[in-house]
Design an enzyme around this catalytic site. Structure first.
Site, mmCIF file in Angstrom:
data_model
loop_
_atom_site.group_PDB
_atom_site.id
_atom_site.type_symbol
_atom_site.label_atom_id
_atom_site.label_comp_id
_atom_site.label_asym_id
_atom_site.label_seq_id
_atom_site.Cartn_x
_atom_site.Cartn_y
_atom_site.Cartn_z
ATOM 1 N N HIS A 67 8.858 19.837 43.484
ATOM 2 C CA HIS A 67 8.328 19.843 42.116
ATOM 3 C C HIS A 67 7.041 19.020 42.047
ATOM 4 O O HIS A 67 6.019 19.484 41.534
ATOM 5 C CB HIS A 67 9.374 19.298 41.146
ATOM 6 C CG HIS A 67 8.829 18.967 39.790
ATOM 7 N ND1 HIS A 67 8.452 19.919 38.875
ATOM 8 C CD2 HIS A 67 8.573 17.775 39.185
ATOM 9 C CE1 HIS A 67 7.990 19.332 37.792
ATOM 10 N NE2 HIS A 67 8.049 18.029 37.948
ATOM 11 N N ASP A 96 -24.879 30.957 39.448
ATOM 12 C CA ASP A 96 -23.567 30.940 40.113
ATOM 13 C C ASP A 96 -23.402 29.556 40.723
ATOM 14 O O ASP A 96 -24.256 28.681 40.538
ATOM 15 C CB ASP A 96 -23.495 32.029 41.213
ATOM 16 C CG ASP A 96 -22.043 32.416 41.536
ATOM 17 O OD1 ASP A 96 -21.237 31.506 41.779
ATOM 18 O OD2 ASP A 96 -21.743 33.625 41.527
ATOM 19 N N TRP A 132 7.110 13.206 46.549
ATOM 20 C CA TRP A 132 5.738 13.698 46.742
ATOM 21 C C TRP A 132 4.860 12.632 47.401
ATOM 22 O O TRP A 132 3.792 12.938 47.914
ATOM 23 C CB TRP A 132 5.118 14.163 45.423
ATOM 24 C CG TRP A 132 4.452 13.097 44.606
ATOM 25 C CD1 TRP A 132 5.063 12.247 43.728
ATOM 26 C CD2 TRP A 132 3.057 12.750 44.593
ATOM 27 N NE1 TRP A 132 4.135 11.392 43.179
ATOM 28 C CE2 TRP A 132 2.898 11.684 43.682
ATOM 29 C CE3 TRP A 132 1.934 13.240 45.250
ATOM 30 C CZ2 TRP A 132 1.663 11.088 43.433
ATOM 31 C CZ3 TRP A 132 0.695 12.637 44.989
ATOM 32 C CH2 TRP A 132 0.575 11.580 44.091
ATOM 33 N N SER A 160 -9.738 22.531 51.316
ATOM 34 C CA SER A 160 -10.102 23.311 50.133
ATOM 35 C C SER A 160 -10.731 22.420 49.063
ATOM 36 O O SER A 160 -11.774 22.751 48.487
ATOM 37 C CB SER A 160 -8.861 24.024 49.587
ATOM 38 O OG SER A 160 -9.099 24.505 48.296
ATOM 39 N N SER A 161 -10.101 21.285 48.802
ATOM 40 C CA SER A 161 -10.611 20.376 47.769
ATOM 41 C C SER A 161 -11.989 19.845 48.122
ATOM 42 O O SER A 161 -12.862 19.723 47.257
ATOM 43 C CB SER A 161 -9.657 19.188 47.581
ATOM 44 O OG SER A 161 -8.492 19.599 46.943
ATOM 45 N N HIS A 244 -3.846 6.676 44.018
ATOM 46 C CA HIS A 244 -4.274 6.250 42.687
ATOM 47 C C HIS A 244 -5.515 6.992 42.207
ATOM 48 O O HIS A 244 -5.511 7.547 41.104
ATOM 49 C CB HIS A 244 -4.431 4.743 42.524
ATOM 50 C CG HIS A 244 -4.690 4.437 41.088
ATOM 51 N ND1 HIS A 244 -3.684 4.374 40.155
ATOM 52 C CD2 HIS A 244 -5.847 4.360 40.409
ATOM 53 C CE1 HIS A 244 -4.215 4.240 38.963
ATOM 54 N NE2 HIS A 244 -5.527 4.220 39.081
ATOM 55 N N GLU A 246 -6.322 9.835 42.959
ATOM 56 C CA GLU A 246 -5.825 11.196 42.704
ATOM 57 C C GLU A 246 -5.422 11.374 41.238
ATOM 58 O O GLU A 246 -5.670 12.414 40.625
ATOM 59 C CB GLU A 246 -4.631 11.480 43.625
ATOM 60 C CG GLU A 246 -3.815 12.723 43.308
ATOM 61 C CD GLU A 246 -4.573 14.024 43.520
ATOM 62 O OE1 GLU A 246 -5.588 13.999 44.237
ATOM 63 O OE2 GLU A 246 -4.152 15.044 42.963
ATOM 64 N N TYR A 248 -6.786 10.028 38.748
ATOM 65 C CA TYR A 248 -7.999 10.198 37.945
ATOM 66 C C TYR A 248 -8.711 11.493 38.275
ATOM 67 O O TYR A 248 -9.411 12.056 37.433
ATOM 68 C CB TYR A 248 -8.901 8.969 38.113
ATOM 69 C CG TYR A 248 -8.223 7.795 37.474
ATOM 70 C CD1 TYR A 248 -8.305 7.599 36.102
ATOM 71 C CD2 TYR A 248 -7.379 6.975 38.208
ATOM 72 C CE1 TYR A 248 -7.613 6.590 35.480
ATOM 73 C CE2 TYR A 248 -6.671 5.962 37.603
ATOM 74 C CZ TYR A 248 -6.789 5.772 36.247
ATOM 75 O OH TYR A 248 -6.075 4.783 35.637
ATOM 76 N N SER A 259 -13.343 16.346 25.362
ATOM 77 C CA SER A 259 -14.631 15.957 24.779
ATOM 78 C C SER A 259 -15.438 17.152 24.295
ATOM 79 O O SER A 259 -16.473 16.977 23.647
ATOM 80 C CB SER A 259 -15.454 15.157 25.803
ATOM 81 O OG SER A 259 -14.721 14.022 26.217
ATOM 82 N N HIS A 293 -0.932 -1.491 42.852
ATOM 83 C CA HIS A 293 -0.032 -1.656 41.700
ATOM 84 C C HIS A 293 1.191 -0.749 41.827
ATOM 85 O O HIS A 293 2.127 -0.878 41.047
ATOM 86 C CB HIS A 293 -0.764 -1.441 40.368
ATOM 87 C CG HIS A 293 -1.345 -0.082 40.174
ATOM 88 N ND1 HIS A 293 -2.394 0.159 39.331
ATOM 89 C CD2 HIS A 293 -1.052 1.118 40.718
ATOM 90 C CE1 HIS A 293 -2.693 1.436 39.362
ATOM 91 N NE2 HIS A 293 -1.899 2.039 40.194
ATOM 92 N N HIS A 294 1.168 0.177 42.792
ATOM 93 C CA HIS A 294 2.358 0.986 43.053
ATOM 94 C C HIS A 294 3.313 0.282 44.010
ATOM 95 O O HIS A 294 4.369 0.812 44.317
ATOM 96 C CB HIS A 294 1.942 2.327 43.674
ATOM 97 C CG HIS A 294 1.099 3.148 42.763
ATOM 98 N ND1 HIS A 294 1.634 4.066 41.878
ATOM 99 C CD2 HIS A 294 -0.240 3.179 42.566
ATOM 100 C CE1 HIS A 294 0.644 4.634 41.198
ATOM 101 N NE2 HIS A 294 -0.499 4.114 41.585
ATOM 102 N N THR A 319 -10.884 3.380 29.209
ATOM 103 C CA THR A 319 -10.023 4.436 28.682
ATOM 104 C C THR A 319 -9.917 4.320 27.167
ATOM 105 O O THR A 319 -9.996 5.314 26.436
ATOM 106 C CB THR A 319 -8.628 4.361 29.319
ATOM 107 O OG1 THR A 319 -8.781 4.232 30.729
ATOM 108 C CG2 THR A 319 -7.829 5.609 29.026
ATOM 109 N N LYS A 322 -12.898 5.668 25.448
ATOM 110 C CA LYS A 322 -12.862 7.122 25.294
ATOM 111 C C LYS A 322 -12.007 7.533 24.093
ATOM 112 O O LYS A 322 -12.425 8.365 23.277
ATOM 113 C CB LYS A 322 -12.297 7.774 26.554
ATOM 114 C CG LYS A 322 -13.322 7.882 27.650
ATOM 115 C CD LYS A 322 -12.721 8.514 28.884
ATOM 116 C CE LYS A 322 -13.816 8.974 29.813
ATOM 117 N NZ LYS A 322 -14.521 10.165 29.340
ATOM 118 N N ARG A 441 15.372 6.529 39.419
ATOM 119 C CA ARG A 441 14.873 7.887 39.584
ATOM 120 C C ARG A 441 15.339 8.454 40.932
ATOM 121 O O ARG A 441 15.831 7.717 41.784
ATOM 122 C CB ARG A 441 13.338 7.911 39.468
ATOM 123 C CG ARG A 441 12.635 6.973 40.388
ATOM 124 C CD ARG A 441 11.149 6.815 40.058
ATOM 125 N NE ARG A 441 10.362 7.976 40.433
ATOM 126 C CZ ARG A 441 9.069 7.926 40.812
ATOM 127 N NH1 ARG A 441 8.446 6.759 40.854
ATOM 128 N NH2 ARG A 441 8.413 9.006 41.117
HETATM 129 CU CU CU1 Z 1 -2.012 3.974 40.333
#
Ligand code: CU1
Length: 517
Positions: A67, A96, A132, A160-161, A244, A246, A248, A259, A293-294, A319, A322, A441
């Site tokens: 998932h 293009d 994941w 690809s990315s 991390h 990722e 953002y 926006s 922080h993880h 943030t 915004k 979890r």
């Molecule tokens: Cu993070």
């Protein structure tokens, strides 16, 4: 070989047209979204009541892993690349993308990456079961075939990315129409330009992490194996240095979409455009220096914990700038609440809730309590679903009339909004309570005291899941038989809407590319 445009399937296989490739990305991501959603339904069905019902615990772990992987890499990221392909050339007045053949390649390797990943479901060892985040040594000691296929899939996806990002940077920096200076670019282009740099910076780090895994599994190294002199915590550092930013990578293009939508339906220009650009850039910069922080629970020195705690809390400043700008754009605007605007406002409210719980989990001493609990699950689903998925849905409702020249059923779309808004909150708000009450979890079962809120959460998930089928129905019906729109095929001039707008975003004047001298 015959000349002229390819027909049938060939049109899609060989296309170098940014709109075709955007469409491919969007349909692929929606297919992955339904697949990842199906995995989520299996998870919520198993957790509907305590005790073991429909799946084995090993398979449950595979479901949570698949998932997450499918949603992050298969659904959300390709969806925003699809939006970038469709919109960036039109927004900056380019004919293009800069590298159209690489654009084709970066899409067409993706289905292979996810075929590799999905094939592990049918392997002897089963699909990946390690989450994941695939922490070593859990992942490096799992069924080697599965992990090798998984690693190859990650490599292809990363390639690809990176190709997509190179394309976006090359397009934005080289192919803007005359007069389209950087500080006149629409916010969606800005957010994607910054996101593309993030991707190029961190995708190789992810590739490094899985390559070290590959070496540990197959070539006798011990990067992550303490018995050979390695360190499992190293894996977490490398992974989150990618992981991390990722987050953002996923959310910055969503900020860009919002926006655009809020100014249109407020009939005002975006408030604080340049501060939006600088806020986006500072969020991107800060995202590189907060990764641990993880990892507050791995036994860091106290100075490290304090540093990562305060650095993380700094992100709340740009943030909040915004959110302030979006609210100020709406302030004293003449608001109307068509479907894209409903999703955009829901985004601002729900993403802010996710931001607040983000500050909570950023506080190291508190995180000792929240870590690995359902509170974290609730937190990041407010960011990922109400953030990324809601804004992706908003973008489809906002730009679909432009893409296909046809209008969707506004009444049904509003209904779809309310079902998904209510379903989402019924699913994930109770998970805050479950986490605070101590439910961990990633388990297939739970103690009796968690029964009530789990049942509520599962019911909400089934409601939210079915709202996505309605979304698919609305979109397909609009494409096949929606009301034809007169030019211009945008929300701003859509037939049947009694308002017209002094266009706030500069890209509308560039829809037809000017002559290139
Ligand atoms: Cu993070």
């Amino acid at each position: 070989m015959a000349h002229g445009p390819a027909k049938g399937i060939g049109r899609w296989l060989f296309t170098t047209n940014h709109k075709d490739i955007g469409t491919l990305y969007l349909w692929f991501s929606f297919a992955m979204f339904l697949l990842g959603g199906f995995f989520a339904m299996v998870i919520r069905a198993e957790l509907f009541e305590p005790g073991m019902q429909i799946v084995r615990p090993e398979f449950f772990n595979q479901m949570t892993t698949m998932h997450g992987l499918v949603m992050v890499f298969g659904a959300i990221m390709p969806a925003f690349v699809g939006l970038a392909n469709w919109m960036i050339p039109m927004m900056i007045g380019a004919p293009d993308m800069a590298l159209p053949r690489m654009n084709n390649l970066s899409f067409w390797i993706l289905p292979f990456a996810f075929a590799l990943l999905a094939s592990t479901l049918f392997m002897e060892g089963g699909a990946p079961n390690f989450g994941w985040t695939f922490y070593a040594p859990l992942s490096t000691t799992y069924a080697p075939d599965t992990v090798n296929y998984f690693i190859f899939g990650v490599h292809i996806m990363g390639a690809s990315s990176i190709m997509g990002s190179i394309n976006i940077i090359a397009t934005v920096l080289n192919m803007r129409a005359p007069g389209m200076t950087l500080m006149k670019m629409p916010m969606f282009v800005w957010t994607w330009l910054i996101t593309a740099f993030l991707l190029i910076a961190v995708m190789p780090v992810l590739a490094g992490a899985v390559t070290m895994m590959l070496m540990d599994i197959n070539f006798g190294t011990s990067f992550f194996d303490a018995a050979g002199g390695g360190d499992p915590v190293l894996f977490q550092h490398v992974f989150w240095f990618f992981g991390h930013p990722e987050v953002y990578i996923i959310i910055l293009p969503a900020f860009g979409v919002i926006s655009h939508i809020i100014p249109t339906f407020s009939r005002k220009p975006l408030f604080g455009y340049s501060s939006m650009v600088y806020a986006t850039a500072s969020i991107a910069f800060l995202s590189f220096i907060v990764w641990a922080h993880h990892m507050f629970m791995v036994g860091m020195p106290i100075g490290g914990e304090l540093y990562f705690m305060y650095a993380t809390m700094l992100i709340a400043i740009p943030t909040a700038a915004k959110v302030f700008n979006w609210v100020s754009t709406m302030f004293r605007g003449s608001l109307t609440f068509e479907t894209p605007m409903l999703f955009a406002i829901a985004f601002v409210i729900l993403f802010t809730i996710g931001g607040f719980t983000g500050v909570m989990v950023a506080i190291a001493p508190s995180d000792v309590q929240y870590h690995d609990s359902y509170f974290v699950v609730a937190h990041f689903h407010y960011v990922m679903v109400a953030g990324a998925v809601f804004s992706g849905t908003a973008a489809v409702y906002y730009w679909l009339p432009k893409w296909c020249g046809r209008m969707y059923d506004e009444t049904m779309a509003k209904l779809q909004f309310w079902i998904s808004f209510i379903g989402f909150n019924i699913t994930f708000f109770p998970q805050h309570f479950l986490g605070l009450a101590g439910m961990p979890r990633r388990y297939a079962d739970y103690a009796l005291q968690f029964s009530d809120w789990n049942m509520v959460s599962s019911i909400g998930a089934f409601i939210y899941g079915s709202s996505q089928l309605l979304f698919m129905f609305i979109v397909i019906r609009a494409i096949r038989s929606g009301k034809q729109l007169s030019e211009p095929k945008t929300w701003e001039g859509a037939e049947g809407l009694e308002w017209t707008v002094a266009t706030p975003a500069p890209y509308h004047t560039f829809t037809t590319p000017p002559e290139v001298k």
